[in-house]
Write an enzyme that holds these catalytic residues in place. Structure first.
Site, PDB file in Angstrom:
ATOM      1  N   ASP A  56      18.482 -67.623  12.531  1.00 29.67           N
ATOM      2  CA  ASP A  56      18.994 -67.168  11.703  1.00 29.67           C
ATOM      3  C   ASP A  56      20.638 -69.005  11.826  1.00 29.67           C
ATOM      4  OD1 ASP A  56      18.417 -64.818  11.483  1.00 29.67           O
ATOM      5  OD2 ASP A  56      19.188 -64.377  13.293  1.00 29.67           O
TER       6      ASP A  56
ATOM      7  N   ILE B 291       3.246 -65.607  15.339  1.00 33.50           N
ATOM      8  CA  ILE B 291       4.587 -66.480  16.362  1.00 33.50           C
ATOM      9  C   ILE B 291       3.655 -67.559  17.138  1.00 33.50           C
ATOM     10  CG2 ILE B 291       6.244 -66.375  17.177  1.00 33.50           C
ATOM     11  CD1 ILE B 291       7.631 -63.681  15.551  1.00 33.50           C
TER      12      ILE B 291
ATOM     13  N   HIS C 236      20.480 -59.743  14.924  1.00 33.17           N
ATOM     14  CA  HIS C 236      19.394 -60.441  14.065  1.00 33.17           C
ATOM     15  C   HIS C 236      18.995 -59.371  13.534  1.00 33.17           C
ATOM     16  CE1 HIS C 236      16.122 -62.242  12.649  1.00 33.17           C
ATOM     17  NE2 HIS C 236      14.814 -61.770  13.294  1.00 33.17           N
TER      18      HIS C 236
HETATM   19  P1  NDP Z   1       4.116 -61.728  14.602  1.00 34.62           P
HETATM   20  O1  NDP Z   1       3.881 -62.579  15.720  1.00 34.62           O
HETATM   21  O2  NDP Z   1       4.543 -62.351  13.283  1.00 34.62           O
HETATM   22  O3  NDP Z   1       5.927 -61.080  15.300  1.00 34.62           O
HETATM   23  C1  NDP Z   1       5.808 -61.172  15.871  1.00 34.62           C
HETATM   24  C2  NDP Z   1       7.277 -60.438  15.700  1.00 34.62           C
HETATM   25  O4  NDP Z   1       8.110 -61.448  16.398  1.00 34.62           O
HETATM   26  C3  NDP Z   1       7.761 -59.259  15.323  1.00 34.62           C
HETATM   27  O5  NDP Z   1       8.943 -57.974  16.333  1.00 34.62           O
HETATM   28  C4  NDP Z   1       8.650 -59.773  14.139  1.00 34.62           C
HETATM   29  O6  NDP Z   1       9.727 -58.539  13.717  1.00 34.62           O
HETATM   30  C5  NDP Z   1       8.764 -61.206  15.543  1.00 34.62           C
HETATM   31  N1  NDP Z   1      10.064 -62.007  14.696  1.00 34.62           N
HETATM   32  C6  NDP Z   1      11.346 -62.509  14.993  1.00 34.62           C
HETATM   33  N2  NDP Z   1      11.816 -62.915  14.271  1.00 34.62           N
HETATM   34  C7  NDP Z   1      10.857 -63.643  13.150  1.00 34.62           C
HETATM   35  C8  NDP Z   1      10.836 -64.154  12.027  1.00 34.62           C
HETATM   36  N3  NDP Z   1      11.185 -65.230  12.017  1.00 34.62           N
HETATM   37  N4  NDP Z   1       9.671 -64.193  10.965  1.00 34.62           N
HETATM   38  C9  NDP Z   1       8.574 -63.384  11.616  1.00 34.62           C
HETATM   39  N5  NDP Z   1       8.693 -62.063  12.862  1.00 34.62           N
HETATM   40  C10 NDP Z   1      10.000 -62.199  13.182  1.00 34.62           C
HETATM   41  O7  NDP Z   1       3.645 -60.669  15.115  1.00 34.62           O
HETATM   42  P2  NDP Z   1       2.092 -59.952  14.468  1.00 34.62           P
HETATM   43  O8  NDP Z   1       1.801 -59.093  14.732  1.00 34.62           O
HETATM   44  O9  NDP Z   1       1.551 -61.190  14.103  1.00 34.62           O
HETATM   45  O10 NDP Z   1       1.420 -60.337  15.938  1.00 34.62           O
HETATM   46  C11 NDP Z   1       2.500 -59.686  16.961  1.00 34.62           C
HETATM   47  C12 NDP Z   1       1.083 -59.508  18.167  1.00 34.62           C
HETATM   48  O11 NDP Z   1       2.050 -58.575  19.667  1.00 34.62           O
HETATM   49  C13 NDP Z   1      -0.697 -58.478  18.451  1.00 34.62           C
HETATM   50  O12 NDP Z   1      -0.758 -59.463  18.620  1.00 34.62           O
HETATM   51  C14 NDP Z   1       0.094 -57.444  19.268  1.00 34.62           C
HETATM   52  O13 NDP Z   1      -1.120 -57.548  19.604  1.00 34.62           O
HETATM   53  C15 NDP Z   1       1.172 -58.214  19.997  1.00 34.62           C
HETATM   54  N6  NDP Z   1       2.241 -56.782  20.836  1.00 34.62           N
HETATM   55  C16 NDP Z   1       1.663 -57.050  21.897  1.00 34.62           C
HETATM   56  C17 NDP Z   1       2.326 -56.685  22.817  1.00 34.62           C
HETATM   57  C18 NDP Z   1       2.536 -56.410  24.180  1.00 34.62           C
HETATM   58  O14 NDP Z   1       2.273 -57.893  24.967  1.00 34.62           O
HETATM   59  N7  NDP Z   1       3.005 -55.176  25.162  1.00 34.62           N
HETATM   60  C19 NDP Z   1       3.022 -55.488  22.570  1.00 34.62           C
HETATM   61  C20 NDP Z   1       3.577 -55.096  20.805  1.00 34.62           C
HETATM   62  C21 NDP Z   1       2.490 -55.494  20.015  1.00 34.62           C
HETATM   63  P3  NDP Z   1       9.769 -58.530  11.996  1.00 34.62           P
HETATM   64  O15 NDP Z   1       8.533 -56.743  12.423  1.00 34.62           O
HETATM   65  O16 NDP Z   1      10.678 -57.879  12.068  1.00 34.62           O
HETATM   66  O17 NDP Z   1       8.941 -59.596  11.653  1.00 34.62           O
END
Ligand code: NDP
Length: 328
Positions: free
Chosen positions: A159, A16, A187
């Site tokens: 949504d 994202i 959500h």
């Molecule tokens: P994404 O960028 O695909 O998704 C990130 C979050 O958005 C997930 O919780 C996901 O939920 C949510 N989400 C909300 N709406 C949607 C939607 N419509 N479609 C998909 N996702 C949605 O995840 P990645 O794994 O690619 O990237 C996550 C990043 O976050 C990584 O780089 C990781 O290192 C980082 N991270 C950073 C943190 C911080 O800054 N402290 C903490 C944790 C992680 P869902 O899982 O339900 O799809």
């Protein structure tokens, strides 16, 4: 010349994040005349990838982008933030119980809320995208007692946009003809997309559709399960449409809803429509001058009442679970 707005994005190296950052830098978050400084927050393992994304942002030579900094410490990441997009979250993995998911996310959103409390700008606006978004927003909000609670919001705009698109496809209307659609509740799969107050080119949408079976058996489940359908088709979760909805959410919050229309946002309940005060639930809201208000006085029919209550009950359960875990 305007002072740049500080925008903090967590999970900046994720899917994202990749779909979001370039559009923030090109003016789609706040407006085409508003300069921004990006503050990217990642976990240590994500830092290198975030640096790569920052290199690409540099390479775009965006006129509005006045700086990029990358952090793995929330206290630094939220320093001076005017807008915070909390995207990074702990995804649910196979066999994970809800309690484990909530406590893993508590470990992320509680310190982030505390860092926002201590270091963000006075006008901070927070949007939580990372799931479970409503409850993650509640955790962050509870950890930020000095920030007005209403500055913490959760994303249901995807949504909302999905529901508009489905309704347009069914009725042959243009998406721009559809107004006053509402997403209520969480959500999650229990969310309720409500067309009873919506209008299609000025006519009541439920009357135009005139098919309660389609509403109950096709429209509502299609909107609620769209995320899973996209994973099934694309082999990856919806990232570009989620990023687009995050931009829409903040853009509308800052720049206002059109006269006669409203949008959907997850916001702390003030008790409206029987939703318990304090939980972060999606409502119809109008926005103006950077503030939102829950639309009042809508008649809620039986069909809607049952569905709103079910989604709100799920949010209450999530709140009770995080309370039990000591996260709020
Ligand atoms: P994404 O960028 O695909 O998704 C990130 C979050 O958005 C997930 O919780 C996901 O939920 C949510 N989400 C909300 N709406 C949607 C939607 N419509 N479609 C998909 N996702 C949605 O995840 P990645 O794994 O690619 O990237 C996550 C990043 O976050 C990584 O780089 C990781 O290192 C980082 N991270 C950073 C943190 C911080 O800054 N402290 C903490 C944790 C992680 P869902 O899982 O339900 O799809």
């Amino acid at each position: 010349t305007r002072t740049p707005v500080n925008v903090t994005v967590t999970g900046a190296a994720g899917q994202i994040g990749y779909a979001l950052l370039f559009r923030i830098a090109s003016g789609h978050l706040l407006g085409a005349d508003v300069p921004v400084k990006l503050r990217l927050l990642e976990i240590p393992q994500g830092m290198k990838a975030a640096e790569g994304t920052a290199m690409e942002l540099d390479d775009c030579a965006f006129p509005l982008l006045r700086g990029i900094d990358i952090f793995d410490d929330p206290n630094k990441g939220f320093e001076g933030a005017n807008v915070a997009l909390l995207v990074g979250a702990r995804p649910r993995t196979k066999g994970m119980e809800r309690g484990d998911l909530l406590s893993a996310n508590g470990g992320i959103f509680k310190p982030q809320g505390a860092a926002i409390n201590a270091h963000a700008a006075d006008d901070i606006k927070v949007l939580v995208v990372g799931n479970p978004a409503n409850t993650n927003a509640l955790i962050a909000q509870a950890a930020a007692p000095d920030v007005p609670a209403e500055r913490f919001t959760a994303m249901t705009r995807l949504d909302h946009n999905r529901a508009i698109s489905q309704l347009a496809a069914r009725t042959g209307a243009a998406v721009t003809d559809i107004k006053r659609l509402t997403i209520w509740g969480n959500h999650s799969a229990t969310q309720y997309p409500d067309i009873f107050h919506a209008e299609i080119a000025g006519k009541n949408a439920a009357e135009v559709v005139n098919d309660e079976q389609w509403l109950a058996e096709t429209f509502i489940p299609t909107v609620a399960k769209r995320g899973a359908a996209i994973i099934e088709a694309r082999g990856a979760s919806s990232a570009a449409s989620a990023a687009n909805a995050a931009l829409d959410h903040v853009h509308t919050w800052v720049n206002g809803t059109a006269a006669g229309d409203w949008t959907s946002m997850g916001v702390p309940s003030d008790g409206s429509y029987g939703v318990p005060e304090g939980i972060i639930s999606s409502f119809p809201v109008t926005t103006k001058d950077g503030k939102y208000e829950i639309v009042q006085g809508l008649d809620i029919n039986e069909f809607s009442r049952a569905r709103i209550d079910a989604s709100v009950a799920e949010l209450v359960e999530e709140r009770d679970a995080v309370r039990e875990l000591g996260l709020i």
